[in-house]
Structure formats: structure tokens, C-alpha cells
Write an enzyme that holds these catalytic residues in place. Structure first.
Site, mmCIF file in Angstrom:
data_model
loop_
_atom_site.group_PDB
_atom_site.id
_atom_site.type_symbol
_atom_site.label_atom_id
_atom_site.label_comp_id
_atom_site.label_asym_id
_atom_site.label_seq_id
_atom_site.Cartn_x
_atom_site.Cartn_y
_atom_site.Cartn_z
ATOM 1 N N ARG A 79 7.292 -11.963 -2.732
ATOM 2 C CA ARG A 79 5.865 -11.969 -2.453
ATOM 3 C C ARG A 79 5.375 -13.407 -2.476
ATOM 4 O O ARG A 79 5.813 -14.221 -3.288
ATOM 5 C CB ARG A 79 5.103 -11.140 -3.494
ATOM 6 C CG ARG A 79 5.502 -9.669 -3.513
ATOM 7 C CD ARG A 79 4.646 -8.886 -4.493
ATOM 8 N NE ARG A 79 5.043 -7.490 -4.585
ATOM 9 C CZ ARG A 79 4.620 -6.543 -3.770
ATOM 10 N NH1 ARG A 79 3.763 -6.838 -2.805
ATOM 11 N NH2 ARG A 79 5.033 -5.297 -3.911
ATOM 12 N N GLY A 80 4.431 -13.706 -1.600
ATOM 13 C CA GLY A 80 3.912 -15.068 -1.547
ATOM 14 C C GLY A 80 4.846 -15.989 -0.786
ATOM 15 O O GLY A 80 5.687 -15.561 0.011
ATOM 16 N N GLY A 123 4.305 -4.994 4.597
ATOM 17 C CA GLY A 123 3.062 -4.249 4.517
ATOM 18 C C GLY A 123 1.889 -4.992 5.109
ATOM 19 O O GLY A 123 2.051 -5.874 5.961
ATOM 20 N N ASP A 124 0.686 -4.656 4.625
ATOM 21 C CA ASP A 124 -0.520 -5.225 5.236
ATOM 22 C C ASP A 124 -0.589 -6.732 5.052
ATOM 23 O O ASP A 124 -0.964 -7.470 5.971
ATOM 24 C CB ASP A 124 -1.768 -4.550 4.653
ATOM 25 C CG ASP A 124 -1.843 -4.696 3.140
ATOM 26 O OD1 ASP A 124 -2.958 -4.706 2.611
ATOM 27 O OD2 ASP A 124 -0.794 -4.805 2.484
ATOM 28 N N ASP A 139 1.377 2.667 1.038
ATOM 29 C CA ASP A 139 -0.056 2.801 0.798
ATOM 30 C C ASP A 139 -0.821 3.295 2.022
ATOM 31 O O ASP A 139 -2.002 3.600 1.908
ATOM 32 C CB ASP A 139 -0.641 1.454 0.359
ATOM 33 C CG ASP A 139 0.073 0.911 -0.873
ATOM 34 O OD1 ASP A 139 0.384 1.719 -1.751
ATOM 35 O OD2 ASP A 139 0.309 -0.309 -0.944
#
Length: 312
Positions: A244-245, A269-270, A300
């Protein structure tokens, strides 16, 4: 140096023998863009402005403020924090309230690109199917049920293979990156992309970016072939790793340009899809012939237009 007898033949605590001393690992080499050549002419020193005094407004010409402005422009928010600015929507209006929310395309900023026949038309598994290719004017409506006197609403470009493509198989250099959390099915998607590009389109150069977005400039890459991904769908997680990031747009596009990549497949994902949109905006600014495709991966169900992602 103390004699060994005082320490029973051992070195003092906190010490290492010369062959076992820990040395810092040098940082990886990051490809940088070549400097822009300057026109020949008389060398004139740049204007030097003193640093602004406390309480005064700076005109932006001093060294401190110009450096800070460049760093602020270069920095991009991380995907797990504040989302990057949303790219401008590509809309086309029509009669009776018809609105086409189209996807950005390489031909938007490179209108003179040549097209080539789709290799699928020579594939025995697909050439026998009628109406296999999608017409460029095919759209999908956002709402199936509309009122009699109401507007037609928003439509989206229908996905699918076209009869004409913008890349020849020999010139394609694709890469695949997985971002965000781990989940079942990632290796299956990687395998399908590699096998589809290789077996259906004849692409031979496919890279796997390790470690998410930061892998473009901080990790190694691996070559992906149908043989190397033959049984990865039987394993969990992703063979490429994820994170992530780490979304530095300038460094990512620098790496894409340096490696000669022209097709980027982002599985995420988004937040990862917003990052893919920001990457394409930087590609468009530089005028590169690079296509960026997003593959939705979320539990999600928070990616617009997608009714069901690969994990639902």
C-alpha cells in the site's frame, strides 16, 4: 586491541569481526529523465533574490521557494492516505439527455497513431465466432430502467476486442502490478493476462513489477511467460507481491519510460485505480504512447461502474 584471554577468546559485546561487520545496503539505482538541452547563447547568471525577510511575501524567485515548489509538485499523496486529484472526466453529450462518460485513450493526445488488424481475427478459436469484435459505437447504459419522459442518462463505452488495435505484437512491452491487500484470485488474473497476451496476441515481452507501485523504482522485476505462470493459480496471494502506498507518479512514469514499457496493467481496488488514472495523466502530459488498463480487485464493491469485481 585487548588480548583474547580477557574475554575467553570472544570479542567484546557489540563488536563484530571484520568479515561480519554490517554494512548499509546501497540504495537501488533509479532511472532519471535526461536533462532538457538548453539553446546555445550567451551565458547569463540567473537572478539571485535574497531570502524573504520574516513577514514579507516572496515572489517565488528565490532558491528556497523554487526548490520547495518543485518538491511540492513532485510529491503525490499515497494511495492509503489522501486520494490524488481526480482526472478530468471525458464527457460527450447527445440528444434526449444522452451523456457518454468515456474512458481516456492514447489517441486523445496522439491522434495520428496508425492502427493494425487485430491478431484475433487469425486465431482459429475466435475467428469462427460471429460478432466477436465490439463496435466502437457500442455503449452500456448506467440505468436499465428509465422513465418515459426522463433523460436517457449516462452511458459508458463497452469493453471488448476491437477489429483495429494501436499496438503491433512485436512492439508491445507490457507490465503487470498488483496493489493493495492480498486476496484469492490474484495469481489467476496474472496468469490470464500473461496467457492472453502471449497466446492470443503474440506478445513476448511481459514484466512483473514486484511489491506494488513502489516496485517500479525500488524493487526488481521478473519476466513472465506462459510457462512460468502455468500453475500459479494453485497458490494463494500474488507471486508479484503487493503493498500500500509508495505512489510517486514522477518516479513511476520515469521507470516506465526508461524501461520502454507501453502497456501497464494495474490490479487493485479504488485507490489503485485512482493511481492508475494519475499515471495516465502524467503519461499524457509527456506524450508517451503508453496504455494504462485497470483491473478491479475489491471486496468492498466501491469501484464505480463495476457491478461485480473479480472477488465477488
Amino acid at each position: 586491541k585487548q588480548p583474547q584471554s580477557e574475554h575467553n577468546g570472544a570479542l567484546p559485546r557489540g563488536r563484530f569481526p571484520p568479515c561480519r561487520r554490517r554494512r548499509p545496503t546501497p540504495p537501488p539505482l533509479i532511472p532519471t529523465r535526461p536533462p532538457t538541452p538548453t539553446p546555445a547563447g550567451p551565458a547569463t547568471p540567473p537572478p539571485q533574490s535574497p531570502s524573504p525577510a520574516r513577514g514579507n511575501l516572496c515572489t517565488g524567485t528565490c532558491t528556497t521557494c523554487s526548490t520547495a515548489a518543485r518538491e511540492a509538485q513532485r510529491a503525490t499523496p499515497a494511495m492509503d492516505g489522501t486520494p490524488p486529484p481526480k482526472p478530468e472526466a471525458k464527457l460527450a453529450a447527445g440528444e434526449a439527455g444522452y451523456v457518454l462518460e468515456d474512458v481516456p485513450h492514447v489517441s486523445d493526445y496522439l491522434p495520428d497513431l496508425p492502427t493494425y488488424p487485430n491478431p484475433l481475427q487469425d486465431n482459429t478459436a475466435y475467428s469462427v465466432v460471429k460478432q466477436y469484435f465490439v463496435d466502437p459505437d457500442d455503449t452500456v447504459c448506467q440505468k436499465i430502467v428509465v422513465h418515459k419522459d426522463g433523460p436517457r442518462g449516462n452511458h459508458f463505452r463497452r469493453a471488448g476486442p476491437r477489429q483495429r488495435v494501436y499496438f503491433e505484437p512485436d512492439e508491445v512491452h507490457a507490465c503487470i502490478v498488483t496493489c493493495g491487500g492480498l486476496c484469492p484470485g490474484l495469481n489467476t488474473v496474472i496468469r490470464e493476462i500473461v496467457c492472453g497476451l502471449s497466446d492470443m496476441y503474440g506478445v513476448t515481452k511481459i514484466l512483473g513489477i514486484q511489491g506494488g507501485y513502489r516496485g517500479f523504482y525500488a524493487r526488481n522485476t521478473i519476466d513472465l511467460t506462459p510457462k512460468s505462470v502455468n500453475d500459479i493459480h494453485k497458490r494463494g496471494g500474488t507471486i508479484l507481491g503487493s503493498s500500500r502506498g509508495g505512489h510517486d507518479t514522477m518516479k513511476i512514469v520515469d521507470s516506465i519510460q526508461y524501461r520502454g514499457i507501453n502497456q501497464v496493467y494495474v490490479i487493485g481496488g479504488d485507490g489503485s485505480q485512482r493511481g492508475a488514472g494519475v499515471i495516465f495523466e502524467e503519461v499524457r502530459k509527456r506524450g508517451l504512447k503508453v496504455a494504462v488498463a485497470g483491473i478491479p480487485k475489491t471486496i468492498d464493491n466501491d469501484i464505480p461502474v463495476i457491478l461485480c469485481s473479480m472477488l465477488q
